[in-house]
Design a protein around this motif. Structure first.
Motif, PDB file in Angstrom:
ATOM      1  N   VAL A  33     -29.658 -33.668 -36.938  1.00 47.67           N
ATOM      2  CA  VAL A  33     -29.788 -35.100 -36.626  1.00 47.67           C
ATOM      3  C   VAL A  33     -28.534 -35.854 -37.078  1.00 47.67           C
ATOM      4  CG1 VAL A  33     -31.107 -37.199 -37.159  1.00 47.67           C
ATOM      5  CG2 VAL A  33     -32.313 -35.071 -36.616  1.00 47.67           C
ATOM      6  N   LEU A  34     -28.056 -35.549 -38.286  1.00 47.70           N
ATOM      7  CA  LEU A  34     -26.826 -36.191 -38.782  1.00 47.70           C
ATOM      8  C   LEU A  34     -25.609 -35.777 -37.967  1.00 47.70           C
ATOM      9  CD1 LEU A  34     -27.357 -35.820 -42.638  1.00 47.70           C
ATOM     10  CD2 LEU A  34     -27.463 -37.926 -41.304  1.00 47.70           C
ATOM     11  N   ALA A  35     -25.639 -34.578 -37.441  1.00 52.16           N
ATOM     12  CA  ALA A  35     -24.482 -34.057 -36.711  1.00 52.16           C
ATOM     13  C   ALA A  35     -24.279 -34.733 -35.368  1.00 52.16           C
ATOM     14  CB  ALA A  35     -24.640 -32.549 -36.513  1.00 52.16           C
ATOM     15  N   ILE A  36     -25.309 -35.293 -34.801  1.00 54.79           N
ATOM     16  CA  ILE A  36     -25.174 -35.888 -33.459  1.00 54.79           C
ATOM     17  C   ILE A  36     -24.103 -36.979 -33.441  1.00 54.79           C
ATOM     18  CG2 ILE A  36     -26.360 -37.169 -31.631  1.00 54.79           C
ATOM     19  CD1 ILE A  36     -28.903 -35.540 -32.421  1.00 54.79           C
ATOM     20  N   PRO A  37     -24.199 -38.000 -34.302  1.00 48.08           N
ATOM     21  CA  PRO A  37     -23.125 -39.004 -34.263  1.00 48.08           C
ATOM     22  C   PRO A  37     -21.794 -38.463 -34.786  1.00 48.08           C
ATOM     23  CG  PRO A  37     -24.689 -39.523 -36.009  1.00 48.08           C
ATOM     24  CD  PRO A  37     -25.267 -38.393 -35.225  1.00 48.08           C
ATOM     25  N   LEU A  38     -21.837 -37.563 -35.775  1.00 50.86           N
ATOM     26  CA  LEU A  38     -20.588 -37.001 -36.294  1.00 50.86           C
ATOM     27  C   LEU A  38     -19.874 -36.174 -35.233  1.00 50.86           C
ATOM     28  CD1 LEU A  38     -21.651 -35.933 -39.900  1.00 50.86           C
ATOM     29  CD2 LEU A  38     -20.197 -37.855 -39.238  1.00 50.86           C
ATOM     30  N   ALA A  39     -20.630 -35.408 -34.477  1.00 51.03           N
ATOM     31  CA  ALA A  39     -20.029 -34.598 -33.408  1.00 51.03           C
ATOM     32  C   ALA A  39     -19.405 -35.492 -32.344  1.00 51.03           C
ATOM     33  CB  ALA A  39     -21.084 -33.675 -32.799  1.00 51.03           C
ATOM     34  N   TYR A  40     -20.050 -36.597 -32.062  1.00 46.50           N
ATOM     35  CA  TYR A  40     -19.505 -37.535 -31.077  1.00 46.50           C
ATOM     36  C   TYR A  40     -18.162 -38.098 -31.553  1.00 46.50           C
ATOM     37  CZ  TYR A  40     -19.048 -41.483 -27.941  1.00 46.50           C
ATOM     38  OH  TYR A  40     -18.574 -42.378 -27.027  1.00 46.50           O
ATOM     39  N   LEU A  41     -18.090 -38.451 -32.828  1.00 49.84           N
ATOM     40  CA  LEU A  41     -16.850 -39.008 -33.382  1.00 49.84           C
ATOM     41  C   LEU A  41     -15.753 -37.956 -33.518  1.00 49.84           C
ATOM     42  CD1 LEU A  41     -18.359 -41.271 -36.178  1.00 49.84           C
ATOM     43  CD2 LEU A  41     -17.367 -42.014 -34.001  1.00 49.84           C
ATOM     44  N   LEU A  42     -16.149 -36.741 -33.813  1.00 47.44           N
ATOM     45  CA  LEU A  42     -15.194 -35.678 -34.106  1.00 47.44           C
ATOM     46  C   LEU A  42     -14.671 -34.977 -32.857  1.00 47.44           C
ATOM     47  CD1 LEU A  42     -13.941 -34.309 -36.575  1.00 47.44           C
ATOM     48  CD2 LEU A  42     -15.884 -32.729 -36.586  1.00 47.44           C
ATOM     49  N   SER A  43     -15.497 -34.857 -31.855  1.00 48.35           N
ATOM     50  CA  SER A  43     -15.121 -34.063 -30.685  1.00 48.35           C
ATOM     51  C   SER A  43     -14.119 -34.800 -29.806  1.00 48.35           C
ATOM     52  CB  SER A  43     -16.362 -33.682 -29.885  1.00 48.35           C
ATOM     53  OG  SER A  43     -17.007 -34.835 -29.414  1.00 48.35           O
ATOM     54  N   THR A  44     -13.361 -34.007 -29.080  1.00 50.52           N
ATOM     55  CA  THR A  44     -12.360 -34.570 -28.172  1.00 50.52           C
ATOM     56  C   THR A  44     -12.782 -34.428 -26.716  1.00 50.52           C
ATOM     57  OG1 THR A  44     -11.162 -32.477 -28.176  1.00 50.52           O
ATOM     58  CG2 THR A  44     -10.481 -34.133 -29.794  1.00 50.52           C
ATOM     59  N   SER A  45     -13.936 -33.804 -26.496  1.00 45.92           N
ATOM     60  CA  SER A  45     -14.454 -33.635 -25.133  1.00 45.92           C
ATOM     61  C   SER A  45     -15.967 -33.450 -25.201  1.00 45.92           C
ATOM     62  CB  SER A  45     -13.817 -32.410 -24.464  1.00 45.92           C
ATOM     63  OG  SER A  45     -14.277 -31.231 -25.090  1.00 45.92           O
ATOM     64  N   TRP A  46     -16.600 -33.551 -24.026  1.00 45.30           N
ATOM     65  CA  TRP A  46     -18.050 -33.324 -23.992  1.00 45.30           C
ATOM     66  C   TRP A  46     -18.370 -31.874 -24.295  1.00 45.30           C
ATOM     67  CZ3 TRP A  46     -21.275 -36.994 -24.695  1.00 45.30           C
ATOM     68  CH2 TRP A  46     -20.958 -38.279 -24.277  1.00 45.30           C
ATOM     69  N   LEU A  47     -17.494 -30.968 -23.898  1.00 41.10           N
ATOM     70  CA  LEU A  47     -17.703 -29.558 -24.214  1.00 41.10           C
ATOM     71  C   LEU A  47     -17.604 -29.339 -25.719  1.00 41.10           C
ATOM     72  CD1 LEU A  47     -18.159 -26.653 -23.333  1.00 41.10           C
ATOM     73  CD2 LEU A  47     -15.675 -26.443 -23.016  1.00 41.10           C
ATOM     74  N   GLY A  48     -16.639 -29.988 -26.350  1.00 47.52           N
ATOM     75  CA  GLY A  48     -16.518 -29.897 -27.808  1.00 47.52           C
ATOM     76  C   GLY A  48     -17.746 -30.450 -28.511  1.00 47.52           C
ATOM     77  N   PHE A  49     -18.238 -31.565 -28.017  1.00 50.00           N
ATOM     78  CA  PHE A  49     -19.461 -32.172 -28.556  1.00 50.00           C
ATOM     79  C   PHE A  49     -20.625 -31.189 -28.444  1.00 50.00           C
ATOM     80  CE2 PHE A  49     -23.320 -34.743 -27.624  1.00 50.00           C
ATOM     81  CZ  PHE A  49     -23.414 -35.451 -28.822  1.00 50.00           C
ATOM     82  N   ALA A  50     -20.764 -30.590 -27.276  1.00 50.31           N
ATOM     83  CA  ALA A  50     -21.849 -29.626 -27.064  1.00 50.31           C
ATOM     84  C   ALA A  50     -21.700 -28.408 -27.964  1.00 50.31           C
ATOM     85  CB  ALA A  50     -21.889 -29.194 -25.592  1.00 50.31           C
ATOM     86  N   MET A  51     -20.490 -27.930 -28.142  1.00 46.90           N
ATOM     87  CA  MET A  51     -20.264 -26.748 -28.986  1.00 46.90           C
ATOM     88  C   MET A  51     -20.572 -27.036 -30.448  1.00 46.90           C
ATOM     89  SD  MET A  51     -19.569 -24.280 -27.035  1.00 46.90           S
ATOM     90  CE  MET A  51     -19.051 -23.089 -28.234  1.00 46.90           C
ATOM     91  N   LEU A  52     -20.218 -28.220 -30.923  1.00 48.77           N
ATOM     92  CA  LEU A  52     -20.530 -28.578 -32.305  1.00 48.77           C
ATOM     93  C   LEU A  52     -22.047 -28.583 -32.526  1.00 48.77           C
ATOM     94  CD1 LEU A  52     -17.897 -31.393 -32.881  1.00 48.77           C
ATOM     95  CD2 LEU A  52     -17.982 -29.180 -34.046  1.00 48.77           C
TER      96      LEU A  52
END
Length: 118
Positions: A33-52
């Motif tokens: 649950v905490l990772a959802i917003p962090l992944a959005y901020l950290l990722s550089t693409s939607w694929l990166g977001f999904a992989m995180l």
């Protein structure tokens, strides 16, 4: 279709049991649950977001299988047996490997994000 519905019910029951009683699974669910917003901020693409997020879901999957191994071993016997100890230790090792994999993915994403900012 009924088989799919039954599978969903069984899965929901297992999720409910794990979220109420297994500390490691509770922590991993909270981490997701905490990772959802962090992944959005950290990722550089939607694929990166999904992989995180997928890396944490993978960790949760391995934790579920480890819990299944432990429950099965406990159902067989509570007495010390080397084979049971090995099965439980292998389950624990699988969780550790999943943690290392997840941490590596997140560290890689962080390094990539920092490099883009520099």
């Amino acid at each position: 279709m009924q088989r799919l519905l039954n599978a969903f019910r069984h899965s929901a029951r297992a999720f409910d049991l794990l979220i109420r009683s297994e500390r490691a699974f509770q922590e991993e669910a909270a981490l997701f649950v905490l990772a959802i917003p962090l992944a959005y901020l950290l990722s550089t693409s939607w694929l990166g977001f999904a992989m995180l997020l997928a890396s944490i879901l993978f960790l949760m999957l391995v934790e579920v299988l480890n819990t299944a191994i432990e429950a099965t071993c406990n159902a067989v016997t509570r007495d010390f047996r080397p084979e049971i100890k090995l099965a439980k230790d292998c389950g624990s090792l699988a969780v550790l490997i999943a943690i290392i994999l997840t941490a590596g993915i997140w560290i890689g994403a962080l390094v990539q994000r920092i490099a883009l900012l520099a």
